[in-house]
Design a protein around this motif. Structure first.
Motif, PDB file in Angstrom:
ATOM      1  N   ASP A  21     -12.341  -0.894  36.506  1.00 24.03           N
ATOM      2  CA  ASP A  21     -11.298  -1.314  37.439  1.00 24.03           C
ATOM      3  C   ASP A  21     -11.778  -2.530  38.226  1.00 24.03           C
ATOM      4  O   ASP A  21     -12.042  -2.452  39.427  1.00 24.03           O
ATOM      5  CB  ASP A  21     -10.943  -0.148  38.381  1.00 24.03           C
ATOM      6  N   LEU A  22     -11.845  -3.638  37.522  1.00 22.93           N
ATOM      7  CA  LEU A  22     -12.402  -4.850  38.132  1.00 22.93           C
ATOM      8  C   LEU A  22     -11.540  -5.337  39.304  1.00 22.93           C
ATOM      9  O   LEU A  22     -12.060  -5.914  40.260  1.00 22.93           O
ATOM     10  CB  LEU A  22     -12.523  -5.939  37.056  1.00 22.93           C
ATOM     11  N   LYS A  29     -16.526  -7.961  40.801  1.00 22.88           N
ATOM     12  CA  LYS A  29     -15.467  -8.974  40.794  1.00 22.88           C
ATOM     13  C   LYS A  29     -16.015 -10.319  41.274  1.00 22.88           C
ATOM     14  O   LYS A  29     -15.754 -11.359  40.677  1.00 22.88           O
ATOM     15  CB  LYS A  29     -14.298  -8.518  41.687  1.00 22.88           C
ATOM     16  N   ARG A  30     -16.793 -10.289  42.357  1.00 23.95           N
ATOM     17  CA  ARG A  30     -17.356 -11.536  42.904  1.00 23.95           C
ATOM     18  C   ARG A  30     -18.372 -12.156  41.938  1.00 23.95           C
ATOM     19  O   ARG A  30     -18.401 -13.377  41.753  1.00 23.95           O
ATOM     20  CB  ARG A  30     -18.006 -11.269  44.271  1.00 23.95           C
ATOM     21  N   LEU A  31     -19.240 -11.311  41.364  1.00 28.91           N
ATOM     22  CA  LEU A  31     -20.241 -11.833  40.410  1.00 28.91           C
ATOM     23  C   LEU A  31     -19.541 -12.471  39.210  1.00 28.91           C
ATOM     24  O   LEU A  31     -19.926 -13.565  38.759  1.00 28.91           O
ATOM     25  CB  LEU A  31     -21.166 -10.704  39.919  1.00 28.91           C
ATOM     26  N   THR A  32     -18.512 -11.813  38.732  1.00 25.90           N
ATOM     27  CA  THR A  32     -17.781 -12.331  37.563  1.00 25.90           C
ATOM     28  C   THR A  32     -17.065 -13.631  37.911  1.00 25.90           C
ATOM     29  O   THR A  32     -17.067 -14.589  37.127  1.00 25.90           O
ATOM     30  CB  THR A  32     -16.772 -11.270  37.075  1.00 25.90           C
ATOM     31  N   VAL A  71     -25.870 -10.575  28.339  1.00 23.10           N
ATOM     32  CA  VAL A  71     -25.961  -9.890  29.635  1.00 23.10           C
ATOM     33  C   VAL A  71     -25.014  -8.697  29.606  1.00 23.10           C
ATOM     34  O   VAL A  71     -23.855  -8.837  29.197  1.00 23.10           O
ATOM     35  CB  VAL A  71     -25.569 -10.836  30.792  1.00 23.10           C
ATOM     36  N   PHE A  72     -25.506  -7.533  30.017  1.00 23.28           N
ATOM     37  CA  PHE A  72     -24.639  -6.375  30.248  1.00 23.28           C
ATOM     38  C   PHE A  72     -24.507  -6.234  31.754  1.00 23.28           C
ATOM     39  O   PHE A  72     -25.482  -5.915  32.447  1.00 23.28           O
ATOM     40  CB  PHE A  72     -25.257  -5.085  29.684  1.00 23.28           C
ATOM     41  N   GLN A  73     -23.326  -6.474  32.283  1.00 23.49           N
ATOM     42  CA  GLN A  73     -23.092  -6.383  33.732  1.00 23.49           C
ATOM     43  C   GLN A  73     -22.180  -5.195  34.014  1.00 23.49           C
ATOM     44  O   GLN A  73     -21.069  -5.125  33.493  1.00 23.49           O
ATOM     45  CB  GLN A  73     -22.435  -7.680  34.218  1.00 23.49           C
ATOM     46  N   PHE A  74     -22.645  -4.273  34.877  1.00 24.33           N
ATOM     47  CA  PHE A  74     -21.821  -3.075  35.138  1.00 24.33           C
ATOM     48  C   PHE A  74     -22.232  -2.400  36.445  1.00 24.33           C
ATOM     49  O   PHE A  74     -23.363  -2.575  36.916  1.00 24.33           O
ATOM     50  CB  PHE A  74     -21.932  -2.092  33.962  1.00 24.33           C
ATOM     51  N   PRO A  75     -21.316  -1.593  37.023  1.00 29.36           N
ATOM     52  CA  PRO A  75     -21.695  -0.753  38.159  1.00 29.36           C
ATOM     53  C   PRO A  75     -22.433   0.466  37.621  1.00 29.36           C
ATOM     54  O   PRO A  75     -22.046   1.012  36.575  1.00 29.36           O
ATOM     55  CB  PRO A  75     -20.341  -0.365  38.767  1.00 29.36           C
ATOM     56  N   LEU A  76     -23.474   0.885  38.315  1.00 27.15           N
ATOM     57  CA  LEU A  76     -24.206   2.079  37.893  1.00 27.15           C
ATOM     58  C   LEU A  76     -23.300   3.293  38.067  1.00 27.15           C
ATOM     59  O   LEU A  76     -22.785   3.541  39.163  1.00 27.15           O
ATOM     60  CB  LEU A  76     -25.472   2.220  38.757  1.00 27.15           C
ATOM     61  N   GLU A 168     -24.245 -12.024  52.220  1.00 27.07           N
ATOM     62  CA  GLU A 168     -25.242 -11.579  51.234  1.00 27.07           C
ATOM     63  C   GLU A 168     -24.644 -11.557  49.826  1.00 27.07           C
ATOM     64  O   GLU A 168     -25.308 -11.916  48.851  1.00 27.07           O
ATOM     65  CB  GLU A 168     -25.776 -10.178  51.596  1.00 27.07           C
ATOM     66  N   LEU A 169     -23.387 -11.162  49.738  1.00 30.42           N
ATOM     67  CA  LEU A 169     -22.741 -11.124  48.427  1.00 30.42           C
ATOM     68  C   LEU A 169     -22.624 -12.531  47.841  1.00 30.42           C
ATOM     69  O   LEU A 169     -22.824 -12.731  46.638  1.00 30.42           O
ATOM     70  CB  LEU A 169     -21.363 -10.460  48.533  1.00 30.42           C
ATOM     71  N   GLU A 170     -22.352 -13.511  48.691  1.00 28.57           N
ATOM     72  CA  GLU A 170     -22.304 -14.902  48.215  1.00 28.57           C
ATOM     73  C   GLU A 170     -23.661 -15.318  47.655  1.00 28.57           C
ATOM     74  O   GLU A 170     -23.744 -15.978  46.617  1.00 28.57           O
ATOM     75  CB  GLU A 170     -21.880 -15.852  49.343  1.00 28.57           C
TER      76      GLU A 170
END
Ligand SMILES: Cc1cc2nc3c(=O)[nH]c(=O)nc-3n(C[C@H](O)[C@H](O)[C@H](O)COP(=O)(O)O)c2cc1C
Length: 191
Positions: A21-22, A29-32, A71-76, A168-170
């Motif tokens: 659920d991006l 969402k921000r990283l993407t 790259v595999f990008q995901f929430p744990l 920090e997210l930036e």
């Protein structure tokens, strides 16, 4: 595990984003979005491409063949990845492609795992709330990379997501994109 990339500056990077659920996501969402704004890597949102979870294996293998760094990008989720990544691995990393006879198609490619985690970094250690380090929990990905002849790079981790400020997210997003593009040595940032 390798801290430094040996790939050239022109290496092609595929980022497989696996978030169910991006739209409702904050971190991924921000990283993407940062990756997409820069436009230097291929962003592949797995749950958007396969809403029915029926994976086109030939298409995925062609994508892998066309890139040098994956790259595999995901929430744990429960100390692992959302389930579609497991299904994707089971089907795409097949015999004759990722392992076994003629299964050398991924040899020499890099694998970076990039995760976000609700728990704070300090909880992921012996005696901590989650008992094991991120490195330990990500071992199945590391050994999958090893078995497929890939070079496993240092994971990128955003932990304690609820405590991460907008500023920090930036910074995470900038560092993440730099790392994924091969412009940043994570061992020098303390990430
Ligand atoms: C089903 C589920 C399982 C989760 N399991 C973990 C976990 O094992 N460890 C952890 O630190 N966080 C866990 N979380 C928290 C998510 O990792 C966190 O909400 C996510 O990284 C936030 O990223 P986002 O803003 O991109 O959605 C879990 C969340 C969900 C919904």
């Amino acid at each position: 595990m390798s801290n430094r990339s040996n790939l050239s500056a022109g290496a092609k990077t595929l980022v497989v984003v696996v978030h169910p659920d991006l739209k409702a996501s904050r971190i991924n969402k921000r990283l993407t979005a940062e990756l997409e704004q820069r436009g230097n890597v291929t962003v592949h949102r797995l749950y958007d491409v396969y809403p029915d979870e029926k994976i086109d294996v030939a298409r995925e293998q062609a994508l892998l063949l066309a890139h040098d760094r994956i790259v595999f990008q995901f929430p744990l989720f429960w100390y692992s990845a959302p389930s579609l990544l497991k299904k994707w691995l089971d089907e795409v990393f097949e015999l004759g492609f990722a392992h076994g006879k003629n299964g050398d198609k991924l040899h020499g490619k890099e694998l970076i795992v990039a995760i976000s985690s609700g728990g704070a970094q300090s909880m992921f250690q012996a005696g901590g709330r989650h008992n094991y380090s991120y490195s330990e929990l990500l071992r199945p990905f590391q050994q999958t990379a090893n078995y497929a002849g890939m070079i496993y790079r240092q994971p990128f981790v955003v932990s304690g997501v609820r405590e991460v400020s907008d500023e920090e997210l930036e910074a995470y997003a900038r560092n993440y994109a730099d790392y994924v593009e091969g412009k940043l040595d994570l061992s020098k940032t303390g990430s």
